[in-house]
Write a protein that holds these residues in place. Structure first.
Motif, short mmCIF file in Angstrom:
data_model
loop_
_atom_site.label_atom_id
_atom_site.label_comp_id
_atom_site.label_asym_id
_atom_site.label_seq_id
_atom_site.Cartn_x
_atom_site.Cartn_y
_atom_site.Cartn_z
N SER A 123 7.73 1.80 -13.10
CA SER A 123 7.08 2.98 -12.54
C SER A 123 6.45 3.80 -13.66
CB SER A 123 8.09 3.83 -11.76
OG SER A 123 7.48 5.00 -11.26
N ALA A 124 7.20 3.99 -14.74
CA ALA A 124 6.70 4.76 -15.88
C ALA A 124 5.49 4.09 -16.51
CB ALA A 124 7.81 4.94 -16.92
N ILE A 125 5.50 2.76 -16.58
CA ILE A 125 4.37 2.02 -17.16
C ILE A 125 3.12 2.22 -16.31
CG2 ILE A 125 3.45 -0.29 -17.63
CD1 ILE A 125 6.30 -1.10 -18.46
N LEU A 126 3.27 2.16 -14.98
CA LEU A 126 2.12 2.38 -14.10
C LEU A 126 1.57 3.79 -14.22
CD1 LEU A 126 2.68 0.74 -10.59
CD2 LEU A 126 0.77 0.40 -12.14
N LEU A 127 2.48 4.74 -14.32
CA LEU A 127 2.08 6.15 -14.39
C LEU A 127 1.51 6.52 -15.75
CD1 LEU A 127 5.19 7.53 -12.50
CD2 LEU A 127 2.84 7.59 -11.63
N HIS A 192 -5.82 4.00 -12.88
CA HIS A 192 -5.29 2.88 -13.67
C HIS A 192 -5.43 1.56 -12.93
CE1 HIS A 192 -3.73 6.15 -16.03
NE2 HIS A 192 -2.75 6.44 -15.20
N LEU A 193 -6.57 1.34 -12.29
CA LEU A 193 -6.75 0.15 -11.46
C LEU A 193 -6.54 -1.14 -12.24
CD1 LEU A 193 -7.45 -1.15 -8.77
CD2 LEU A 193 -9.87 -0.96 -9.38
N LEU A 194 -7.08 -1.21 -13.46
CA LEU A 194 -6.91 -2.42 -14.25
C LEU A 194 -5.44 -2.72 -14.49
CD1 LEU A 194 -8.07 -4.75 -15.88
CD2 LEU A 194 -8.23 -3.20 -17.86
N MET A 195 -4.65 -1.68 -14.78
CA MET A 195 -3.23 -1.87 -15.02
C MET A 195 -2.52 -2.32 -13.75
SD MET A 195 -2.76 -1.36 -18.16
CE MET A 195 -4.42 -1.97 -18.45
N VAL A 196 -2.95 -1.76 -12.61
CA VAL A 196 -2.37 -2.17 -11.32
C VAL A 196 -2.58 -3.67 -11.11
CG1 VAL A 196 -2.56 -1.95 -8.81
CG2 VAL A 196 -2.63 0.09 -10.24
N LEU A 197 -3.77 -4.14 -11.39
CA LEU A 197 -4.09 -5.56 -11.21
C LEU A 197 -3.36 -6.44 -12.22
CD1 LEU A 197 -7.93 -5.25 -10.55
CD2 LEU A 197 -6.11 -5.61 -8.86
N LEU A 198 -3.33 -6.00 -13.48
CA LEU A 198 -2.68 -6.81 -14.51
C LEU A 198 -1.17 -6.94 -14.25
CD1 LEU A 198 -4.44 -5.54 -17.78
CD2 LEU A 198 -4.67 -7.79 -16.70
N LEU A 199 -0.54 -5.82 -13.87
CA LEU A 199 0.90 -5.85 -13.62
C LEU A 199 1.24 -6.62 -12.35
CD1 LEU A 199 1.81 -2.22 -14.69
CD2 LEU A 199 2.63 -4.31 -15.76
N ALA A 200 0.25 -6.86 -11.50
CA ALA A 200 0.48 -7.65 -10.28
C ALA A 200 0.50 -9.15 -10.57
CB ALA A 200 -0.60 -7.33 -9.25
N LEU A 201 -0.05 -9.57 -11.71
CA LEU A 201 -0.18 -11.00 -12.00
C LEU A 201 1.16 -11.76 -11.94
CD1 LEU A 201 -2.85 -11.00 -14.87
CD2 LEU A 201 -3.15 -11.71 -12.49
N PRO A 202 2.21 -11.29 -12.64
CA PRO A 202 3.47 -12.04 -12.57
C PRO A 202 4.10 -12.01 -11.18
CG PRO A 202 3.75 -10.02 -13.85
CD PRO A 202 2.29 -10.19 -13.62
#
Length: 215
Positions: A123-127, A192-202
């Motif tokens: 959660s902290a990483i996304l925020l 942070h859309l790019l981060m949302v997509l990247l963190l969804a990969l795994p």
């Protein structure tokens, strides 16, 4: 970071009290730990209670230190209630994923707040994807790279049963923190859309492996 919020202090206090009770009272520990055989017989409460027990003081210290370092970021953006939701829901989702993968293994047991703590961390990483983390407390790396890398390592650990670690609870907790943060702070999609997509990969990768019967 650096300040101990009251709700964080309370959660740490509950973990310490329950864990030390478990250290000294084996019957208490056995009753409230995550135990597939017990859960299948109806002890569903273990899905929650096991998240406040720990194997030893080192296990407890690592989880509570990680919680301390990342709790304030979540509280700042999501508020106290949002933080509690992320913590408890990640704990439960982590253990539910463990149950899903081990429901036929009557000897499987687990304890620890790792699922909840991983939920807070993700959660902290996304925020705050601009955060820097210290790999091995020395090497600075961006938080999102750590997040993605750790989830892929967790998938490897789930496949290979690496170490005496509840990898599936870690993964489930991280997914819980990820999804709940998106629900509670929808502005993350815009900022942070790019981060949302990247963190969804795994997460997508695990889903594909499961569908293919590879895990």
């Amino acid at each position: 970071m650096g300040e101990l919020n009251l709700v964080t202090l309370i959660i740490i206090g509950v973990n310490v009290l329950v864990s030390f009770k478990g250290f000294k009272d084996d019957s208490f520990f056995q009753k409230y730990k995550f135990n597939i055989a017990d859960i299948n017989r109806g002890a569903k409460y273990q899905i929650l209670t096991s998240g406040f027990l720990h194997v030893n003081t080192t296990h407890l210290l690592v989880n509570m230190l990680t919680l301390y370092f990342f709790a304030n970021s979540v509280i700042f953006f999501l508020g106290t209630v949002g933080f509690i939701i992320v913590y408890l829901a990640s704990l439960v989702l982590g253990n539910l994923l463990s149950y899903y993968f081990h429901k036929k293994d009557m000897h499987y047991t687990a304890v620890g707040a790792s699922g909840a703590v991983m939920g807070v961390l993700y959660s902290a990483i996304l925020l705050r994807p601009d955060m820097m983390l210290g790999l091995f407390f020395i090497i600075p790396i961006p938080a999102y790279i750590f997040g993605i890398g750790y989830l892929f390592y967790t998938i490897y650990g789930m496949k290979r049963q690496v170490g005496n670690i509840g990898h599936d609870a870690h993964f489930g907790g991280a997914v819980g923190g990820y999804l709940l943060t998106l629900l509670l702070a929808s502005w993350v999609f815009e900022e942070h859309l790019l981060m949302v997509l990247l963190l969804a990969l795994p997460i997508v990768f695990l889903f594909v492996l499961q569908k293919m019967g590879k895990i």
